[in-house]
Write a protein that holds these residues in place. Sequence first.
Motif, mmCIF file in Angstrom:
data_model
loop_
_atom_site.group_PDB
_atom_site.id
_atom_site.type_symbol
_atom_site.label_atom_id
_atom_site.label_comp_id
_atom_site.label_asym_id
_atom_site.label_seq_id
_atom_site.Cartn_x
_atom_site.Cartn_y
_atom_site.Cartn_z
ATOM 1 N N GLU A 4 0.428 -1.503 0.009
ATOM 2 C CA GLU A 4 -0.045 -0.567 0.335
ATOM 3 C C GLU A 4 1.004 1.498 0.137
ATOM 4 O O GLU A 4 1.522 1.446 0.915
ATOM 5 N N LYS A 5 0.576 2.099 -1.064
ATOM 6 C CA LYS A 5 1.070 3.306 -1.121
ATOM 7 C C LYS A 5 0.273 4.279 0.018
ATOM 8 O O LYS A 5 -0.568 4.486 -0.578
ATOM 9 N N ARG A 6 0.557 5.175 0.748
ATOM 10 C CA ARG A 6 0.166 6.095 1.739
ATOM 11 C C ARG A 6 0.673 7.682 1.513
ATOM 12 O O ARG A 6 1.634 7.956 2.093
ATOM 13 N N SER A 7 -0.277 8.151 0.615
ATOM 14 C CA SER A 7 0.185 9.172 0.960
ATOM 15 C C SER A 7 -0.686 10.641 1.448
ATOM 16 O O SER A 7 -0.707 11.694 1.253
ATOM 17 N N PHE A 8 -1.867 9.378 1.922
ATOM 18 C CA PHE A 8 -3.571 10.330 3.092
ATOM 19 C C PHE A 8 -3.113 10.163 4.457
ATOM 20 O O PHE A 8 -2.974 8.973 4.322
ATOM 21 N N SER A 9 -3.497 10.377 5.429
ATOM 22 C CA SER A 9 -3.978 10.437 6.874
ATOM 23 C C SER A 9 -5.153 9.505 6.539
ATOM 24 O O SER A 9 -5.644 9.921 5.489
ATOM 25 N N ARG A 10 -5.453 8.392 7.405
ATOM 26 C CA ARG A 10 -6.491 7.433 7.512
ATOM 27 C C ARG A 10 -6.706 7.443 8.094
ATOM 28 O O ARG A 10 -6.819 7.421 9.364
ATOM 29 N N ILE A 11 -8.557 7.379 9.101
ATOM 30 C CA ILE A 11 -8.588 7.168 10.623
ATOM 31 C C ILE A 11 -9.910 5.836 10.117
ATOM 32 O O ILE A 11 -10.368 5.712 9.021
ATOM 33 N N GLN A 12 -10.020 5.386 10.857
ATOM 34 C CA GLN A 12 -11.184 4.204 11.214
ATOM 35 C C GLN A 12 -12.329 4.964 11.476
ATOM 36 O O GLN A 12 -12.150 5.947 12.274
ATOM 37 N N VAL A 13 -13.764 4.543 11.148
ATOM 38 C CA VAL A 13 -14.441 5.869 11.601
ATOM 39 C C VAL A 13 -15.638 4.245 11.305
ATOM 40 O O VAL A 13 -15.315 3.118 10.755
ATOM 41 N N ARG A 14 -17.264 4.923 11.087
ATOM 42 C CA ARG A 14 -18.486 4.406 10.899
ATOM 43 C C ARG A 14 -19.226 5.214 10.401
ATOM 44 O O ARG A 14 -19.869 5.835 11.215
ATOM 45 N N LEU A 15 -19.265 5.360 8.873
ATOM 46 C CA LEU A 15 -19.971 6.218 8.224
ATOM 47 C C LEU A 15 -20.975 5.127 7.194
ATOM 48 O O LEU A 15 -20.927 4.921 6.974
ATOM 49 N N LYS A 16 -22.535 6.152 7.165
ATOM 50 C CA LYS A 16 -23.174 5.089 6.371
ATOM 51 C C LYS A 16 -22.951 6.313 4.969
ATOM 52 O O LYS A 16 -22.175 7.356 4.616
ATOM 53 N N ALA A 17 -22.904 5.374 3.977
ATOM 54 C CA ALA A 17 -22.718 5.638 1.929
ATOM 55 C C ALA A 17 -23.580 5.174 1.604
ATOM 56 O O ALA A 17 -24.240 4.226 1.950
ATOM 57 N N GLN A 18 -23.603 5.108 0.465
ATOM 58 C CA GLN A 18 -24.355 4.758 -0.518
ATOM 59 C C GLN A 18 -23.541 4.539 -1.669
ATOM 60 O O GLN A 18 -22.911 6.013 -2.425
ATOM 61 N N ALA A 19 -23.392 3.604 -2.554
ATOM 62 C CA ALA A 19 -23.404 3.110 -3.947
ATOM 63 C C ALA A 19 -24.096 3.012 -4.857
ATOM 64 O O ALA A 19 -24.757 2.357 -4.890
ATOM 65 N N ARG A 20 -23.630 3.371 -6.166
ATOM 66 C CA ARG A 20 -24.071 2.296 -7.763
ATOM 67 C C ARG A 20 -23.186 1.983 -8.300
ATOM 68 O O ARG A 20 -21.628 2.326 -7.989
ATOM 69 N N VAL A 21 -23.337 0.992 -8.560
ATOM 70 C CA VAL A 21 -22.030 0.367 -9.733
ATOM 71 C C VAL A 21 -22.589 1.194 -11.139
ATOM 72 O O VAL A 21 -23.472 1.534 -11.619
ATOM 73 N N MET A 22 -21.535 1.853 -11.784
ATOM 74 C CA MET A 22 -21.592 1.997 -12.997
ATOM 75 C C MET A 22 -21.079 1.005 -14.412
ATOM 76 O O MET A 22 -20.383 0.054 -13.914
ATOM 77 N N HIS A 23 -21.139 1.114 -15.623
ATOM 78 C CA HIS A 23 -20.934 0.214 -16.508
ATOM 79 C C HIS A 23 -19.225 0.508 -17.114
ATOM 80 O O HIS A 23 -18.393 -0.160 -16.388
ATOM 81 N N SER A 24 -19.148 2.314 -16.654
ATOM 82 C CA SER A 24 -16.930 1.677 -16.060
ATOM 83 C C SER A 24 -16.724 3.430 -15.554
ATOM 84 O O SER A 24 -17.749 3.645 -16.098
ATOM 85 N N LEU A 25 -15.669 3.627 -15.656
ATOM 86 C CA LEU A 25 -15.098 4.149 -14.886
ATOM 87 C C LEU A 25 -14.909 6.197 -15.773
ATOM 88 O O LEU A 25 -15.195 7.015 -15.737
ATOM 89 N N ASP A 26 -15.275 5.061 -17.211
ATOM 90 C CA ASP A 26 -15.392 6.586 -18.202
ATOM 91 C C ASP A 26 -17.186 7.332 -18.374
ATOM 92 O O ASP A 26 -16.379 8.363 -18.293
ATOM 93 N N SER A 27 -17.652 6.661 -17.480
ATOM 94 C CA SER A 27 -18.723 7.424 -17.222
ATOM 95 C C SER A 27 -18.883 7.931 -17.063
ATOM 96 O O SER A 27 -17.924 8.491 -16.145
ATOM 97 N N PRO A 28 -19.666 9.250 -17.288
ATOM 98 C CA PRO A 28 -19.871 10.437 -15.511
ATOM 99 C C PRO A 28 -20.678 10.563 -14.571
ATOM 100 O O PRO A 28 -20.989 9.097 -14.417
ATOM 101 N N GLN A 29 -19.788 10.962 -13.539
ATOM 102 C CA GLN A 29 -19.953 10.689 -12.188
ATOM 103 C C GLN A 29 -22.184 12.058 -11.857
ATOM 104 O O GLN A 29 -21.933 12.465 -12.620
ATOM 105 N N LEU A 30 -22.687 10.292 -11.343
ATOM 106 C CA LEU A 30 -23.970 11.530 -11.232
ATOM 107 C C LEU A 30 -24.313 12.262 -10.118
ATOM 108 O O LEU A 30 -24.655 13.038 -10.157
#
Length: 172
Positions: A4-30
């Motif tokens: 793993e390459k770390r360039s940012f600090s990270r912390i342990q949390v418990r956050l809610k999030a929502q996701a959607r599957v994309m066709h590809s990373l080239d698809s525009p962000q909703l």
Amino acid sequence: MSEEKRSFSRIQVRLKAQARVMHSLDSPQLFTGDAMPQPVTREDFLNKSKLPEEVTGFLAEMDRKLDQIISMLGQDSVRTDFSIPVEVMEISAAGVKFRSSDHFQPGDPLELIIYLSQAPLRLAGSKGRILDQEPDTGLYRFEFVDLRGSDMEAIVQFVFKEQREQIRNSKM
């Protein structure tokens, strides 16, 4: 991907999030984001306002209630487009580790919206890809791709704020 390459600090949390599957990373962000900087905090307003204390108190309470209403409305619209609930367990400006009842494969492109704060509602979103699933914890490692500057700033500020809080609590 054993290293793993770390360039940012990270912390342990418990956050809610929502996701959607994309066709590809080239698809525009909703998700267009709301991670704009807040011009004046409630505390700044109360401290610097020349209005009578009763008026500033009333306005601060109204602001708090409006934040709650907007938060509830915002969550409903996000859940419509981003139907996969996930729980973020670790966060940095490079990516997150999360758990989900849905199953993903390495390389799967997703768009993720993270609830950094419920009231006032503060969201950060990015498209990215699943790197792998940790065999011992079952957590998915998700790498942000094309993280917008405002969303990165919101995440970095959140991480630093949480780190400061952890330091304060450890000194007690």
